[in-house]
Design an enzyme around this catalytic site. Structure first.
Site, PDB file in Angstrom:
ATOM      1  N   CYS A   3       0.842  -1.187   0.000  1.00 45.33           N
ATOM      2  CA  CYS A   3       0.000   0.000   0.000  1.00 45.33           C
ATOM      3  C   CYS A   3       0.881   1.241   0.000  1.00 45.33           C
ATOM      4  CB  CYS A   3      -0.920   0.005   1.210  1.00 45.33           C
ATOM      5  SG  CYS A   3      -1.928   1.507   1.331  1.00 45.33           S
ATOM      6  N   CYS A  11      -1.540   7.361   5.216  1.00 44.69           N
ATOM      7  CA  CYS A  11      -2.646   6.694   5.907  1.00 44.69           C
ATOM      8  C   CYS A  11      -2.074   5.605   6.805  1.00 44.69           C
ATOM      9  CB  CYS A  11      -3.622   6.088   4.901  1.00 44.69           C
ATOM     10  SG  CYS A  11      -4.978   5.168   5.675  1.00 44.69           S
ATOM     11  N   CYS A  14      -4.550   0.998   8.489  1.00 49.21           N
ATOM     12  CA  CYS A  14      -4.292  -0.447   8.477  1.00 49.21           C
ATOM     13  C   CYS A  14      -3.009  -0.717   9.257  1.00 49.21           C
ATOM     14  CB  CYS A  14      -4.189  -0.953   7.042  1.00 49.21           C
ATOM     15  SG  CYS A  14      -5.723  -0.819   6.104  1.00 49.21           S
ATOM     16  N   CYS A  88      -7.525   3.161  -2.674  1.00 50.56           N
ATOM     17  CA  CYS A  88      -7.315   2.304  -1.498  1.00 50.56           C
ATOM     18  C   CYS A  88      -7.467   0.826  -1.853  1.00 50.56           C
ATOM     19  CB  CYS A  88      -8.320   2.681  -0.421  1.00 50.56           C
ATOM     20  SG  CYS A  88      -8.266   1.637   1.037  1.00 50.56           S
ATOM     21  N   GLN A 212     -22.475  -5.968   7.347  1.00 48.60           N
ATOM     22  CA  GLN A 212     -21.076  -6.309   7.569  1.00 48.60           C
ATOM     23  C   GLN A 212     -20.210  -5.789   6.414  1.00 48.60           C
ATOM     24  OE1 GLN A 212     -19.915  -7.512  10.274  1.00 48.60           O
ATOM     25  NE2 GLN A 212     -21.522  -8.714  11.275  1.00 48.60           N
ATOM     26  N   TYR A 241     -30.420  -7.288  18.319  1.00 49.47           N
ATOM     27  CA  TYR A 241     -29.535  -6.472  17.463  1.00 49.47           C
ATOM     28  C   TYR A 241     -29.549  -7.047  16.041  1.00 49.47           C
ATOM     29  CZ  TYR A 241     -27.573  -5.607  22.155  1.00 49.47           C
ATOM     30  OH  TYR A 241     -27.393  -5.324  23.495  1.00 49.47           O
ATOM     31  N   GLU A 263     -34.391  -4.682  16.725  1.00 50.76           N
ATOM     32  CA  GLU A 263     -33.335  -3.775  16.287  1.00 50.76           C
ATOM     33  C   GLU A 263     -33.755  -2.330  16.567  1.00 50.76           C
ATOM     34  OE1 GLU A 263     -30.403  -1.714  14.983  1.00 50.76           O
ATOM     35  OE2 GLU A 263     -30.184  -3.897  14.895  1.00 50.76           O
ATOM     36  N   ASN A 305     -25.730  -9.908  18.522  1.00 52.23           N
ATOM     37  CA  ASN A 305     -24.648  -9.354  17.705  1.00 52.23           C
ATOM     38  C   ASN A 305     -24.531  -7.866  18.043  1.00 52.23           C
ATOM     39  OD1 ASN A 305     -22.706  -8.952  15.696  1.00 52.23           O
ATOM     40  ND2 ASN A 305     -24.240  -8.639  14.111  1.00 52.23           N
ATOM     41  N   CYS A 332     -17.432  -8.292  17.903  1.00 54.24           N
ATOM     42  CA  CYS A 332     -16.299  -7.645  17.244  1.00 54.24           C
ATOM     43  C   CYS A 332     -15.299  -7.112  18.254  1.00 54.24           C
ATOM     44  CB  CYS A 332     -16.780  -6.515  16.326  1.00 54.24           C
ATOM     45  SG  CYS A 332     -17.677  -5.199  17.185  1.00 54.24           S
TER      46      CYS A 332
END
Length: 375
Positions: A3, A11, A14, A88, A212, A241, A263, A305, A332
């Site tokens: 990258c 940037c 990442c 990107c 997602q 959720y 939700e 979730n 997550c």
């Protein structure tokens, strides 16, 4: 992956850029196992689900900067200026192909980009989503309702430049605050949802609905959840959720006569209801708006979730005391997951799997199957 943005210091999003992908995956698995060691042992883990290391993001959330006739689209640097990231490499190729025409379109509206340090200008953000079929949803975030007209007037030109465009909208966000969008959305196209088909199931994504970010890994996540549901054969399912209904629509074996989804986002609920109409036995599905913490948790299988903060002590205690025989927890954030599992001692881990939703970063998704002790 290589990258140039990262190598040149433009940037740093990442944080694992340059680390070999298999090493990234192994380190994420090790970190998750360490964080969750108190809840279960290594034998509970299935093989990690990997992702393409590049070209995986189906959504770009760009800030608009530069001059009205020469806009830049990307991220803010430390001084509040926009670093252009239209090439990107973690974005899906079909998403990247749209960035040039969209930047040209923005430059042709005559609307000045919003200057964050000065708090002047009109065009704030650009949010683009690509479906597995290659269709696009484009959202323009602006400062005032008067900014809708210049975008709407030029929409035919944008559709000519991007024939794969299906949904276009303008989000009104007048406040100067660290949130990407406002609550007011003006849809400019006749089609109001972007079909996101995973595993043969079409999920209808509305402009303010959540989906997602990695379509390939999301498909794997839902397949795993569906396989566990098929094995368990619940008669009732509750998806907390639920978003646009990804888990509920995948975890609907014939044994389930009642599948409920809850939700907080009305936009997501509308999409979930539309998606359920195409599933076998649509009358089995009920999707409602509301706070997950206030919902009756009585169901054979409960799916959660939550956002990064987790489900919290109140809901964890409610699930711990509920009659649910099994809980599917998709997280997550392994730290909040560990806290929530500690608050549910009546539920033990039966199996778990890491899904690498975000290559080149330290983030991942972990799906855990819990079963009631002694059940």
């Amino acid at each position: 992956m290589q990258c140039d943005y990262f190598s040149d210091g433009r940037c740093a999003s990442c944080t694992l850029m340059g680390v070999p992908y298999q090493r990234q995956l192994a380190e994420k698995q090790r970190a998750a196992a360490t964080a969750l060691a108190a809840a279960f042992n290594e034998s509970s883990w299935l093989e990690p689900f990997s992702s393409p290391p590049s070209g995986y993001r189906n959504k770009a959330k760009w800030v608009i900067g530069g001059r009205p006739t020469e806009p830049t689209i990307g991220i803010l640097d430390g001084s509040g200026r926009v670093t252009d990231l239209r090439h990107c490499g973690i974005c899906e190729p079909r998403l990247r192909e749209s960035f040039g025409p969209l930047a040209d379109f923005v430059g042709g509206t005559g609307l000045p980009p919003y200057n964050v340090p000065r708090r002047t200008g009109e065009l704030k953000n650009l949010i683009i989503t690509v479906s597995p079929a290659g269709e696009l949803m484009v959202r323009f975030v602006v400062r005032a309702r008067a900014d809708v007209a210049p975008i709407a007037e030029r929409l035919p030109a944008l559709r000519q430049a991007l024939p794969q465009l299906r949904v276009a909208s303008v989000n009104i966000h007048p406040e100067h605050k660290a949130v990407l969008e406002g609550s007011d959305e003006v849809i400019l196209t006749e089609q109001q949802t972007l079909p996101m088909t995973l595993n043969g199931i079409t999920l209808q994504l509305r402009p303010q609905g959540f989906f997602q970010t990695n379509s390939a890994v999301a498909a794997g996540l839902y397949r795993q959840a569906g396989a566990w549901a098929d094995e368990l054969q619940p008669t009732s399912v509750l998806d907390m959720y639920c978003g646009v209904g990804g888990f509920a629509l995948h975890c609907a074996p014939r044994s389930a006569t009642s599948i409920r989804g809850v939700e907080i986002s009305d936009e997501a609920v509308a999409g979930a209801r539309q998606s359920a109409g195409d599933r076998p036995g649509p009358e089995r599905f009920t999707f409602a708006g509301g706070d997950a913490a206030a919902v009756d948790t009585a169901a054979d299988l409960v799916i959660v979730n939550p956002p990064r903060r987790g489900i919290g002590t109140e809901l964890a205690h409610a699930l711990n005391a509920s009659p649910a025989a099994h809980v599917l927890y998709s997280s997550c954030n392994v730290d909040s997951l560990a806290k929530d599992l500690a608050a549910m001692p009546a539920l033990r881990v039966r199996s778990a799997r890491l899904f690498d939703m975000f290559p080149q970063t330290r983030h991942s998704e972990v799906l855990v199957l819990l079963e009631r002790a002694g059940g």
